[in-house]
Design a protein around this motif. Structure first.
Motif, PDB file in Angstrom:
ATOM      1  N   ASN A 109      93.385 -72.475  44.856  1.00  0.00           N
ATOM      2  CA  ASN A 109      93.021 -70.905  44.780  1.00  0.00           C
ATOM      3  C   ASN A 109      92.507 -70.588  45.944  1.00  0.00           C
ATOM      4  O   ASN A 109      91.660 -71.199  46.804  1.00  0.00           O
ATOM      5  N   VAL A 110      93.169 -69.388  46.378  1.00  0.00           N
ATOM      6  CA  VAL A 110      93.011 -68.856  47.761  1.00  0.00           C
ATOM      7  C   VAL A 110      92.544 -67.451  47.324  1.00  0.00           C
ATOM      8  O   VAL A 110      92.839 -66.550  46.393  1.00  0.00           O
ATOM      9  N   GLN A 111      91.152 -67.010  47.678  1.00  0.00           N
ATOM     10  CA  GLN A 111      90.769 -65.685  47.091  1.00  0.00           C
ATOM     11  C   GLN A 111      89.757 -65.098  48.682  1.00  0.00           C
ATOM     12  O   GLN A 111      89.359 -65.933  49.591  1.00  0.00           O
ATOM     13  N   ALA A 112      89.708 -63.822  48.378  1.00  0.00           N
ATOM     14  CA  ALA A 112      89.128 -63.128  49.373  1.00  0.00           C
ATOM     15  C   ALA A 112      87.607 -63.568  49.718  1.00  0.00           C
ATOM     16  O   ALA A 112      86.834 -63.464  48.527  1.00  0.00           O
ATOM     17  N   MET A 113      87.324 -63.812  50.840  1.00  0.00           N
ATOM     18  CA  MET A 113      85.748 -64.122  51.138  1.00  0.00           C
ATOM     19  C   MET A 113      84.877 -63.059  50.681  1.00  0.00           C
ATOM     20  O   MET A 113      85.075 -61.799  50.976  1.00  0.00           O
ATOM     21  N   VAL A 114      83.625 -63.299  50.021  1.00  0.00           N
ATOM     22  CA  VAL A 114      82.489 -62.297  49.763  1.00  0.00           C
ATOM     23  C   VAL A 114      81.417 -63.201  50.496  1.00  0.00           C
ATOM     24  O   VAL A 114      81.395 -64.244  50.326  1.00  0.00           O
ATOM     25  N   PHE A 115      80.438 -62.405  51.049  1.00  0.00           N
ATOM     26  CA  PHE A 115      79.176 -63.063  51.698  1.00  0.00           C
ATOM     27  C   PHE A 115      77.986 -63.153  51.273  1.00  0.00           C
ATOM     28  O   PHE A 115      77.663 -61.760  51.127  1.00  0.00           O
ATOM     29  N   GLY A 116      77.605 -63.972  50.956  1.00  0.00           N
ATOM     30  CA  GLY A 116      76.074 -63.969  50.298  1.00  0.00           C
ATOM     31  C   GLY A 116      75.146 -64.162  51.184  1.00  0.00           C
ATOM     32  O   GLY A 116      73.854 -64.470  51.063  1.00  0.00           O
ATOM     33  N   ASN A 117      75.607 -64.440  52.600  1.00  0.00           N
ATOM     34  CA  ASN A 117      74.718 -64.928  53.795  1.00  0.00           C
ATOM     35  C   ASN A 117      74.867 -63.504  54.737  1.00  0.00           C
ATOM     36  O   ASN A 117      74.514 -63.907  56.114  1.00  0.00           O
ATOM     37  N   MET A 118      74.879 -62.490  54.454  1.00  0.00           N
ATOM     38  CA  MET A 118      74.995 -61.372  55.580  1.00  0.00           C
ATOM     39  C   MET A 118      73.409 -60.476  55.465  1.00  0.00           C
ATOM     40  O   MET A 118      73.443 -59.584  56.023  1.00  0.00           O
ATOM     41  N   GLY A 119      72.515 -60.953  54.628  1.00  0.00           N
ATOM     42  CA  GLY A 119      71.300 -60.435  54.825  1.00  0.00           C
ATOM     43  C   GLY A 119      70.501 -60.754  53.682  1.00  0.00           C
ATOM     44  O   GLY A 119      70.848 -61.392  52.674  1.00  0.00           O
TER      45      GLY A 119
ATOM     46  N   ALA B 241     103.601 -62.774  49.996  1.00  0.00           N
ATOM     47  CA  ALA B 241     103.521 -61.545  49.126  1.00  0.00           C
ATOM     48  C   ALA B 241     102.036 -61.635  48.624  1.00  0.00           C
ATOM     49  O   ALA B 241     101.581 -60.448  48.543  1.00  0.00           O
ATOM     50  N   ALA B 242     101.688 -62.552  48.075  1.00  0.00           N
ATOM     51  CA  ALA B 242     100.252 -62.456  47.274  1.00  0.00           C
ATOM     52  C   ALA B 242      99.123 -62.227  48.372  1.00  0.00           C
ATOM     53  O   ALA B 242      98.293 -61.444  48.244  1.00  0.00           O
ATOM     54  N   LEU B 243      99.595 -62.709  49.422  1.00  0.00           N
ATOM     55  CA  LEU B 243      98.370 -62.760  50.496  1.00  0.00           C
ATOM     56  C   LEU B 243      98.525 -61.042  51.009  1.00  0.00           C
ATOM     57  O   LEU B 243      97.326 -60.560  51.314  1.00  0.00           O
ATOM     58  N   ALA B 244      99.665 -60.318  50.859  1.00  0.00           N
ATOM     59  CA  ALA B 244      99.750 -59.235  51.438  1.00  0.00           C
ATOM     60  C   ALA B 244      99.095 -58.263  50.312  1.00  0.00           C
ATOM     61  O   ALA B 244      98.303 -57.264  50.681  1.00  0.00           O
TER      62      ALA B 244
ATOM     63  N   TYR C  44     100.333 -67.125  41.359  1.00  0.00           N
ATOM     64  CA  TYR C  44      99.930 -65.952  40.374  1.00  0.00           C
ATOM     65  C   TYR C  44      98.732 -65.427  41.017  1.00  0.00           C
ATOM     66  O   TYR C  44      97.738 -65.770  41.444  1.00  0.00           O
ATOM     67  N   SER C  45      98.534 -63.938  40.847  1.00  0.00           N
ATOM     68  CA  SER C  45      97.902 -63.066  41.506  1.00  0.00           C
ATOM     69  C   SER C  45      96.630 -62.864  40.519  1.00  0.00           C
ATOM     70  O   SER C  45      96.880 -62.909  39.316  1.00  0.00           O
ATOM     71  N   PHE C  46      95.385 -62.592  40.949  1.00  0.00           N
ATOM     72  CA  PHE C  46      94.336 -62.327  40.282  1.00  0.00           C
ATOM     73  C   PHE C  46      93.595 -61.035  40.972  1.00  0.00           C
ATOM     74  O   PHE C  46      93.660 -61.146  42.346  1.00  0.00           O
ATOM     75  N   GLY C  47      92.839 -60.360  40.159  1.00  0.00           N
ATOM     76  CA  GLY C  47      91.993 -59.341  40.785  1.00  0.00           C
ATOM     77  C   GLY C  47      92.574 -57.981  41.246  1.00  0.00           C
ATOM     78  O   GLY C  47      93.619 -58.122  41.313  1.00  0.00           O
ATOM     79  N   ALA C  48      91.881 -57.017  41.511  1.00  0.00           N
ATOM     80  CA  ALA C  48      92.289 -55.697  42.234  1.00  0.00           C
ATOM     81  C   ALA C  48      93.380 -55.322  41.186  1.00  0.00           C
ATOM     82  O   ALA C  48      94.322 -54.562  41.685  1.00  0.00           O
ATOM     83  N   GLY C  49      93.186 -55.392  39.939  1.00  0.00           N
ATOM     84  CA  GLY C  49      94.232 -54.849  38.918  1.00  0.00           C
ATOM     85  C   GLY C  49      95.432 -55.477  38.530  1.00  0.00           C
ATOM     86  O   GLY C  49      96.046 -54.978  38.089  1.00  0.00           O
ATOM     87  N   HIS C  50      95.686 -56.645  39.344  1.00  0.00           N
ATOM     88  CA  HIS C  50      96.731 -57.171  39.414  1.00  0.00           C
ATOM     89  C   HIS C  50      96.740 -58.696  38.867  1.00  0.00           C
ATOM     90  O   HIS C  50      96.454 -59.635  39.454  1.00  0.00           O
ATOM     91  N   ASN C  51      96.626 -58.958  37.450  1.00  0.00           N
ATOM     92  CA  ASN C  51      96.357 -60.229  36.948  1.00  0.00           C
ATOM     93  C   ASN C  51      97.545 -60.757  36.284  1.00  0.00           C
ATOM     94  O   ASN C  51      97.936 -60.141  35.010  1.00  0.00           O
TER      95      ASN C  51
END
Ligand code: PEP
Ligand code: MG
Length: 889
Positions: free
Chosen positions: A241-251, A71-74, A6-13
């Protein structure tokens, strides 16, 4: 085709919060947050059904899974504009487990997955920060290496230490991109050496490795143990759960944090949490750097709040807080990351809280209209109220446990160790705080238990004498601490090689069963306004009445203070142990004939009458169930040569005669011996005296106050209808005599305990002669199981730990077995006598799960120890409202 992903985020929930069973708590809430427009990095959830299939099919995935993951990864690639494994703009993901309920023991998180020797260059270019990129890569190898490949984490730490030593650097931040580069190379070599395979470079392999590790961790021993202890079925499975990384350690415009939408300790409606600038989630958990507070209001001198450091993201977080609370209508525990000043939500769930916080949050949310009163009543765990009614250990205090026993009666107590009830009493009379330490207690210790601040025993279970009496008195008690050796002769107790002498101070925590040497800091109970408000709401929604088990005026007063609507069990034998009466009781037992017994009972009568006068006055017209004498007589005689000699001389008796009587009364199995109504039938004069005391006392109070008491006289241990008929006739005859002499009458009733299986089986016949039944589920459990409540401690804990029994049946009613008898007796009793009054007075009367059962069979009331009356009031309301499983406190 089954949907496994099941996908989530970016308008596809594709998921929602209600799909927790399928998507796990984390996955369902990520989808929900995304669906209500909160900023959630895109990703997908592999369902718990995959986990179940995986184990059903010899650790093979469903065939369609690989295609659905691809497909979900795509979709995530498209949403982020990055590609998995791409050397220029690589997509990196986190992989996290997420069962229906949060479950320690499982694989938690792998971050930065997708990094390899090529994509690390892409990350360098995309971020413009080589140090960050190489640090991310080494973090990934470290996490993946330890949680997926099973390499000991010390191996990684050793390598970092070496590099640091080479550099003479003291902090991670002092390491450069080059250093991290070297660390990565060393990690890869070490992993190859340990696993005999190179570190996987293909992101697809990495992904499936991590997915496999999550599913594999569902069956690791820690997770299995946790499930067993918390009744979580293995079939539930975990999601991934597989989720795109966001970084809290980039500065310094990046951060990560965790927070509660209200204060989880007090329940105060303030935003509460911590964050770290320039950090990844694991840094918060690792505790190497000190997190900073969220708001300026929280900040102490020298701290930099998020409000000040990242004002825009903070403002957005405040908005999220409001949205989440409105949406979930409950306090939330959330995790977030800020990447380049942009806020992302990574998790939300119902927040764990203390009992006090739970109460305050429920009341305030109802008052603010976020939930209704009924929901507020459902939200608070009744058992947690116990914490609020007693002083408790300061949770901030460091704990060094001396020994552990059963948490027999809640609250904390500090005092000097004494080993005898007499000493407890005499020292307490001088104003000293003492803890009574006994191998086990008996009715002769009551005065000492009362005088002590707390009670510690090394033998006995949750319904041992010490536990039952202590709960009744509201004294903290740790029972059955088998690891402690008590030496009465040497006046010491010892555990784990440490010895404590009489007079030394110890602390008991009756809520956890822990014992500490020395005085631990405590906090006093605060029955705040919220408590009263919530209890009022509970009362307006419950059907079951709540009474208390009480025999002393103090207990009765406590019971009324906590809202008891009567006394459901007054155990009259407790009144016989008073030093002023025990002599007469013993004289009665030693008498050779009825005339001798009557003479002794004549001396007891005024005392008993006074006992009942006091109770009737306090209960002011509320029903009072008085149980006639129950225990076998030997309990009232001294034991041991010295004590026998002392008592004999005090009574002017021959020592040999007393020894003989003690021997005569000895029983192999006193619980099934000459006790209960069997005594009343052998020695009718005993019950006659008690009945006389009740009626005379009741008439006196009726005259004095104008409010007629409502005595309910209860016969114990009835197994045949004839027993009840005989004892009933005795009591009625006494009533006739007392009323004739006084020229007045009084309404009273006569009923029986149902505490033997036979009584339950023939409850219809018994009901013909009973005005009420009170289920004595302590004895009924003991006799149904054929399990002595005083000896159960030897093996019952093991039974519960290993799942042979789901719960201690002396604590929570065995619904399947003992409950079936209760249900049957209820039906049979009502069939014969529709208006028969039905209650329960065993320890189960204060246990929420058992109370729910009592509601379901339609009993009229439950009766429990005074300190559990509020617990029972709330549990009865929840039972009437229909329980809702998800309690957080
Ligand atoms: C019981 O057996 O459940 C009961 C209340 O009586 P006691 O505990 O005094 O035997
Ligand atoms: Mg009983």
């Amino acid at each position: 085709m089954t949907q496994w992903v099941y996908s989530f985020g970016a308008g596809h929930n594709e998921g929602r919060a209600e799909m927790r069973d399928l998507l796990g708590g984390k996955g369902a809430n990520l989808a929900e947050m995304a669906a209500i427009g909160l900023p959630v990095p895109p990703g997908f959830t592999i369902t718990t059904a995959v986990c179940t299939e995986f184990y059903k099919n010899d650790r093979r995935y469903p065939e369609a899974l690989a295609g659905q993951v691809r497909a979900a990864l795509a979709r995530v690639e498209q949403a982020t504009g990055r590609t998995f494994g791409d050397r220029h703009k690589p997509l990196l993901v986190s992989v996290r487990s997420g069962a229906r309920v949060s479950m320690p023991g499982m694989m938690d998180t792998v971050l930065n997955l997708g990094l390899n020797d090529a994509t690390v260059e892409g990350l360098t270019n995309a971020s413009g920060d080589a140090r960050f990129a190489w640090d991310s890569y080494r973090r990934f190898i470290q996490m993946y290496g330890s949680v997926v490949l099973g390499v000991d984490h010390h191996r990684f730490e050793e390598i970092i230490e070496h590099v640091k030593l080479d550099e003479d650097a003291t902090e991670d931040t002092a390491l450069t991109a080059q250093d991290w580069h070297r660390v990565v190379a060393a990690y890869k070599d070490m992993i190859e050496e340990e696993t005999k395979k190179p570190f996987p470079q293909d992101p697809e392999d990495q992904l499936w490795g991590a997915i496999g590790a999550v599913f594999g961790s569902w069956m690791n021993p820690r997770a299995i143990t946790y499930r067993r202890l918390h009744d979580i079925p293995a079939e539930w499975g975990t999601a991934v759960n597989v989720q795109a990384m966001v970084f809290g350690n980039m500065g310094n415009d990046c951060a990560t944090g965790v927070c509660f939408t209200r204060n989880p300790s007090t329940g105060e409606n303030v935003f509460y949490g911590e964050f770290l600038v320039n950090a990844q989630g694991e840094d918060v958990v690792a505790g190497i750097r000190t997190p900073q507070p969220l708001s300026e209001a929280q900040a102490k001198p020298g701290e930099t709040s998020m409000e000040r450091a990242l004002p825009a993201a903070y403002k957005e977080l405040l908005h999220v807080r409001e949205t989440l609370e409105k949406h979930y209508q409950d306090m939330q525990d959330i995790e977030f990351t800020v990447e380049k000043n942009k806020l992302y939500m990574l998790q939300t769930r119902s927040g764990k809280r203390t009992a006090a916080a739970s109460l305050r949050i429920a009341v305030e949310m109802a008052q603010d209209g976020l939930i209704d009163e009924k929901e507020a009543v459902r939200r608070v765990n009744p058992a947690s109220l116990d914490q609020l009614l007693h002083p408790t250990l300061d949770p901030k205090a460091a704990r060094q446990v001396f020994a552990k026993g059963l948490p027999a009666s809640p609250g904390a107590a500090v005092g000097a160790v004494v080993f005898s009830a007499d000493e407890a009493e005499s020292r307490a009379a001088k104003g000293e705080a003492v803890i009574l330490v006994r191998i086990e207690t008996s009715p002769e210790d009551i005065h000492g238990m009362h005088a002590a601040r707390g009670i510690l025993t090394t033998r006995g279970g949750m319904t041992s004498h010490a536990a039952v009496v202590a709960r009744g008195m509201g004294r903290p008690c740790v029972a059955g601490a088998g690891g402690i050796a008590v030496d009465y002769g040497a006046q010491t107790l010892s555990a784990g090689g440490r010895m404590v002498r009489a007079g030394e101070t110890i602390t008991l925590d009756g809520a956890s069963g822990e014992v500490f040497v020395g005085a631990m800091p405590m906090i006093e109970p605060q029955l705040s306004g919220d408590f009263a408000v919530l209890m009022g709401w509970a009362d307006s929604h419950r059907r079951l009445k709540v009474r208390a088990n009480a025999e002393t005026p103090l207990d009765a007063e406590t019971a009324r203070k906590f809202g008891a609507e009567g006394i459901g069990l007054c155990r009259t034998e407790h009144m016989f142990f008073d030093p002023a009466r025990i002599g007469a009781v013993r004289q009665m037992i030693m008498a050779h004939d009825e005339a001798g017994r009557r003479a002794a009972l004549e001396r007891l009568l005024p005392f008993q009458r006074q006992d009942f006068v006091a109770l009737f006055r306090i209960m002011a017209g509320l029903p009072v169930t008085i149980r006639l004498l129950d225990p076998p007589l030997h309990e009232f005689l001294p034991h041991g040569a010295q004590e026998i000699a002392e008592v004999a001389s005090a009574l002017g008796q021959d020592v040999a005669a007393m020894e003989r009587r003690v021997a005569e009364l000895a029983e192999a199995n006193p619980m099934l011996g000459h006790r209960g109504c069997r005594l009343g039938i052998s020695y009718p004069e005993i019950y006659e005296m008690q009945a006389r005391a009740i009626f005379e006392g009741a008439l006196a109070v009726a005259e004095e106050t104008g409010a007629a008491p409502v005595p309910e006289i209860m016969i114990p241990l009835v197994g045949t209808r004839r027993e009840l008929e005989i004892t009933r006739a005795q009591i009625e005859r006494v009533a006739g005599e007392v009323f004739a002499a006084a020229g007045r009458t009084l309404t009273y009733s006569i009923g029986t305990m149902i505490e033997l299986p036979r009584a339950a089986l023939i409850a219809d016949a018994i009901a013909e002669s009973a005005d009420f039944f009170s289920f004595g589920t302590n004895d009924l459990t003991q006799t149904t199981f054929g399990l002595s409540r005083d000896d159960a401690g030897k093996f019952l804990p093991h039974y519960v730990e290993s799942g042979i029994l789901p719960k201690d049946p002396f604590v929570s009613l065995d619904i399947e077995g003992v409950g079936a008898l209760v249900r049957m007796a209820t039906k049979k009793g009502r069939r014969v006598k529709p208006a028969i009054k039905l209650g329960i007075c065993g320890e189960h009367g204060g246990d929420p799960a058992s109370i729910a059962f009592c509601e379901s069979v339609g009993l009229d009331y439950v009766s429990c120890s005074p300190y559990r009356v509020p617990v029972a009031r709330l549990a009865a309301a929840q039972a009437a409202l229909g329980a809702k499983g998800d309690r957080t406190a």
